[in-house]
Motif scaffolding. Structure first.
Motif, PDB file in Angstrom:
ATOM      1  N   PRO A 158       0.718  -1.602   0.027  1.00  0.00           N
ATOM      2  CA  PRO A 158      -0.018  -0.115   0.082  1.00  0.00           C
ATOM      3  C   PRO A 158       1.004   1.414   0.220  1.00  0.00           C
ATOM      4  N   ILE A 172      -6.509  -7.897  -6.223  1.00  0.00           N
ATOM      5  CA  ILE A 172      -7.437  -7.738  -5.413  1.00  0.00           C
ATOM      6  C   ILE A 172      -7.452  -6.142  -6.073  1.00  0.00           C
ATOM      7  N   THR A 185      -2.578  -5.906   0.934  1.00  0.00           N
ATOM      8  CA  THR A 185      -3.332  -4.702  -0.300  1.00  0.00           C
ATOM      9  C   THR A 185      -3.874  -3.783   0.720  1.00  0.00           C
ATOM     10  N   GLY A 220      -2.768   5.519   3.244  1.00  0.00           N
ATOM     11  CA  GLY A 220      -2.376   5.254   3.975  1.00  0.00           C
ATOM     12  C   GLY A 220      -0.944   4.195   3.987  1.00  0.00           C
ATOM     13  N   THR A 243      -7.859   6.467  -0.709  1.00  0.00           N
ATOM     14  CA  THR A 243      -8.610   6.248   0.850  1.00  0.00           C
ATOM     15  C   THR A 243      -9.606   5.168   0.349  1.00  0.00           C
TER      16      THR A 243
HETATM   17  N1  SAH Z   1      -4.559  -3.690  -5.468  1.00  0.00           N
HETATM   18  C1  SAH Z   1      -4.956  -2.818  -4.816  1.00  0.00           C
HETATM   19  C2  SAH Z   1      -6.060  -2.056  -5.024  1.00  0.00           C
HETATM   20  C3  SAH Z   1      -6.408  -1.418  -6.312  1.00  0.00           C
HETATM   21  S1  SAH Z   1      -7.639  -0.479  -5.934  1.00  0.00           S
HETATM   22  C4  SAH Z   1      -4.794  -3.381  -3.296  1.00  0.00           C
HETATM   23  O1  SAH Z   1      -4.647  -4.570  -2.871  1.00  0.00           O
HETATM   24  O2  SAH Z   1      -4.801  -2.524  -2.352  1.00  0.00           O
HETATM   25  C5  SAH Z   1      -7.420   1.492  -5.864  1.00  0.00           C
HETATM   26  C6  SAH Z   1      -7.544   1.372  -4.066  1.00  0.00           C
HETATM   27  O3  SAH Z   1      -7.360   0.963  -3.461  1.00  0.00           O
HETATM   28  C7  SAH Z   1      -7.679   2.796  -4.088  1.00  0.00           C
HETATM   29  O4  SAH Z   1      -8.721   3.752  -5.014  1.00  0.00           O
HETATM   30  C8  SAH Z   1      -8.220   3.455  -2.834  1.00  0.00           C
HETATM   31  O5  SAH Z   1      -9.303   3.189  -2.224  1.00  0.00           O
HETATM   32  C9  SAH Z   1      -7.016   2.028  -2.122  1.00  0.00           C
HETATM   33  N2  SAH Z   1      -5.946   2.056  -1.849  1.00  0.00           N
HETATM   34  C10 SAH Z   1      -4.535   1.857  -2.358  1.00  0.00           C
HETATM   35  N3  SAH Z   1      -3.686   1.902  -2.211  1.00  0.00           N
HETATM   36  C11 SAH Z   1      -3.817   2.533  -0.518  1.00  0.00           C
HETATM   37  C12 SAH Z   1      -3.407   3.419   0.386  1.00  0.00           C
HETATM   38  N4  SAH Z   1      -2.352   3.703   0.308  1.00  0.00           N
HETATM   39  N5  SAH Z   1      -4.407   4.311   0.981  1.00  0.00           N
HETATM   40  C13 SAH Z   1      -5.632   3.865   1.063  1.00  0.00           C
HETATM   41  N6  SAH Z   1      -6.069   4.156   0.275  1.00  0.00           N
HETATM   42  C14 SAH Z   1      -5.776   3.164  -0.749  1.00  0.00           C
END
Ligand code: SAH
Length: 464
Positions: free
Chosen positions: A225, A306, A331, A412, A440
Motif C-alpha cells: 500500500p 485484489i 493489500t 494509508g 482513500t
Molecule cells: N490492488 C490494490 C487495490 C487497487 S484499487 C490493493 O490490493 O490494495 C485502488 C484503491 O485501493 C484506491 O482507490 C483506494 O481505495 C485503495 N488504496 C490503495 N492504496 C491505498 C493507500 N495507500 N491508502 C488508502 N487507500 C488505498
C-alpha cells in the motif's frame, strides 16, 4: 586479518565439548548439524544436549574435565561459565596443537564461530574476529533477508551438473561464463521460484547446446500500500533484476527507487478518467516486452489480485505462452487497517470482513446492498470516494444503522497518512470538510471504534 576463514569438514570427526548447559547446547547443535561426533564432559548434562549426543553417535562423560578427554578429538570447545577451567582447556588444547574455541573469550581461542547464513550447500560466514559479535549478527540478518531460502537449491542444481559441465568446457573462462549465465538468467529464476524441474530441464537444454529461450518473463508484483518496508523479499529481488518496470499511480516513488537503477521505467496510469494507457494496451505491452526477451516487472499497488486487474494481465500472458510469476502484496485493507489501529475482525464485533469496490466497470455504484448490512460484518471499500454519498445512503436505507462507525484512511501506511472517523451518516461530510483525496480506503463497522480504545495515534507505525 586476525582470523583466516576456513570451512571445517567435521563429518564423522570427534569434537570435545566441555560443559553441559545452555552455552554448550548452542554449540552442540551446530556441531551435530555439521555431522560431528560429540563427546561432552560435564558433571551435569542437560536433556537437549544429551539428545544431540545420541543423535551424533557420541558419548557423554558425567564428571569434571581431565586432560585425557582431548584424546582423539580434532576440535575442542570450552563452554562452561568457569573461567579458570576454560583457560585450562584452552591451554591444554594449544599444547597439543588442536584447534580450540572458548565461548565469549576470543583471546583464548585459536578458532572462532562466525555468524552463519545457512543455505546449504551454500554457507556464508560473517565474523568480527570476536570484537563485535552483535555487529556480525546484524550483518547476518541483512544477508538472511537478501538471499532467498531457495538459494541452496540453486547451489544443489549446480552441484548435480558440475562434472558434466566441467567435461564440456575444459577451459576455466568458458566454464565461468556458463555458470554466470545460469545463475543470472531464467534458469536461476525458475529454481528460485520453486520450479526445480523446469530449471533442470532448461539447464540440460543449455548443456545440450540448444539456443536459450528468447522469451523473457513477466513478474506481476504486489508492491503493497505504500510503505516500502511492507514489500516482500521476493518482490524486492525481482524488482532488482528486471530490465523494465511498468508501474501505475498507486506505486510510491520510494518503492520505485528500489528497482534496478538502470531498468527502464514505464508509467502506465491510472487515475480515474485519466488512464495513461488503456488496460488492453498495457497487456499488449507486457506481451511485446517479454517477446523481446526482457524481464518485466509489472508493479501493482497492494495485491495484484485484489481489484488490481492482475487476472486480466496474466490471461493475456498465458494466451501468448509467456512465463510469468505473481507475487502477492499487502493489500490496502490490511495495510491501512494495521497502520490506523483498526482490527478488521474481532471476536466481539465482526465475524467477517468483506472487500468491496465502490467503482463498477460501468461507472455506477450498484452493489448487492442487502448482503452488506449485517452489523457483524466489516466492510472495506476500495475506490469508494466518488460514490461515497450513494454508498452510505444505500447502506442506511437497506438497514445498516446510521450510527455505524466508519473511517476514511487516505494514503494509508505512508508518512502522509490521514485518518478521519465518524459514522455512516456523516462520512460524506467528513470528506468535504477535510478535502479527502484518493487513494482513500473506507472501513465501515463496529471495529472502527477499537481505534479509540487502542488509543491509536497518527503515525504510530508509519516508517517513511
Ligand atoms: N490492488 C490494490 C487495490 C487497487 S484499487 C490493493 O490490493 O490494495 C485502488 C484503491 O485501493 C484506491 O482507490 C483506494 O481505495 C485503495 N488504496 C490503495 N492504496 C491505498 C493507500 N495507500 N491508502 C488508502 N487507500 C488505498
Amino acid at each position: 586479518m586476525e582470523f583466516l576463514p576456513l570451512f571445517h569438514n567435521l563429518r564423522g570427526a570427534r569434537v570435545l565439548v566441555v560443559g553441559g548447559g545452555e552455552i554448550a547446547l548452542r554449540k552442540s547443535r551446530l556441531l551435530a548439524d555439521s555431522g560431528a561426533v560429540l563427546r561432552v564432559v560435564a558433571p551435569e548434562i542437560g536433556a537437549e544436549v544429551r539428545e544431540l549426543i545420541e543423535r551424533s553417535g557420541g558419548e557423554q562423560i558425567l564428571r569434571g574435565y581431565t586432560e585425557s578427554d582431548l584424546n582423539g578429538c580434532v576440535l575442542i570447545i570450552a563452554a562452561t561459565d568457569d573461567e579458570p577451567l576454560n583457560a585450562q582447556v584452552s591451554a591444554d588444547a594449544r599444547q597439543r596443537g588442536v584447534p580450540v574455541n572458548v565461548v565469549d573469550a576470543p583471546a583464548l581461542c585459536s578458532v572462532i564461530f562466525p555468524a552463519i547464513v545457512d543455505r546449504s550447500p551454500l554457507v556464508i560466514a560473517v565474523s568480527s574476529g570476536g570484537d563485535a559479535p552483535v555487529l556480525a549478527r546484524l550483518i547476518r540478518a541483512k544477508l538472511e533477508t537478501w538471499i532467498p531460502p531457495t538459494y541452496g537449491h540453486l547451489a544443489g542444481l549446480a552441484a548435480r551438473f558440475r562434472h558434466q559441465v566441467k567435461g564440456l568446457f575444459p577451459n576455466v573462462q568458458q566454464r565461468r561464463a556458463f555458470w554466470e549465465d545460469v545463475f543470472q538468467g531464467p534458469i536461476a529464476d525458475r529454481q528460485l521460484a520453486g520450479q526445480g524441474a523446469e530449471a533442470e530441464r532448461l539447464l540440460r537444454a543449455k548443456i545440450d547446446g540448444e539456443a536459450p529461450p528468447t522469451t523473457g518473463e513477466v513478474y506481476l508484483v504486489g508492491a503493497g500500500p505504500g510503505d516500502p518496508d511492507l514489500l516482500t523479499f521476493r518482490a524486492l529481488r525481482l524488482m532488482q533484476q528486471a530490465d523494465v518496470v511498468l508501474y501505475d499511480r498507486l506505486v510510491a516513488p520510494a518503492i520505485l527507487d528500489l528497482c534496478r537503477r538502470d531498468a527502464d521505467r514505464v508509467y502506465v496510469g491510472k487515475q480515474r478518467a485519466d488512464h495513461a494507457l488503456p488496460q488492453d494496451q498495457i497487456n499488449q505491452q507486457l506481451v511485446n516486452l517479454a517477446k523481446q526477451g526482457k524481464r518485466v516487472v509489472r508493479l501493482k499497488g497492494g495485491d495484484p489480485f485484489i481489484f488490481g486487474r492482475g487476472g486480466e494481465e496474466i490471461e493475456e500472458l498465458a494466451a501468448h505462452g509467456i512465463p510469468f510469476q505473481v507475487v502477492p502484496g499487502i493489500t490496502a485493507a490490511s495495510g491501512c487497517a494495521a497502520y490506523a489501529g483498526i482490527p478488521l475482525t474481532h471476536r466481539d464485533h465482526a465475524q467477517s470482513v468483506r472487500f468491496v469496490t465502490g467503482h463498477l466497470k460501468n461507472g455506477s455504484t450498484d452493489l448487492p446492498w442487502k448482503d452488506l448490512v449485517s452489523p457483524s460484518q466489516t466492510l472495506v471499500l476500495y475506490m469508494g470516494l466518488i460514490g461515497l454519498p450513494v454508498i452510505c445512503e444505500q447502506l442506511i436505507r437497506h438497514g445498516r444503522s446510521a450510527d455505524t462507525p466508519a473511517a476514511l484512511i487516505q494514503q494509508g501506511t505512508t508518512v502522509n497518512q490521514r485518518v478521519f472517523t465518524g459514522t455512516l451518516a456523516n462520512l460524506p461530510q467528513l470528506v468535504a470538510e477535510h478535502e479527502v483525496h484518493a487513494p482513500t480506503l473506507v472501513i465501515v463497522g463496529e471495529v472502527v471504534k477499537l481505534r479509540e480504545k487502542l488509543a491509536w495515534f497518527e503515525g504510530a507505525q508509519a516508517s517513511v
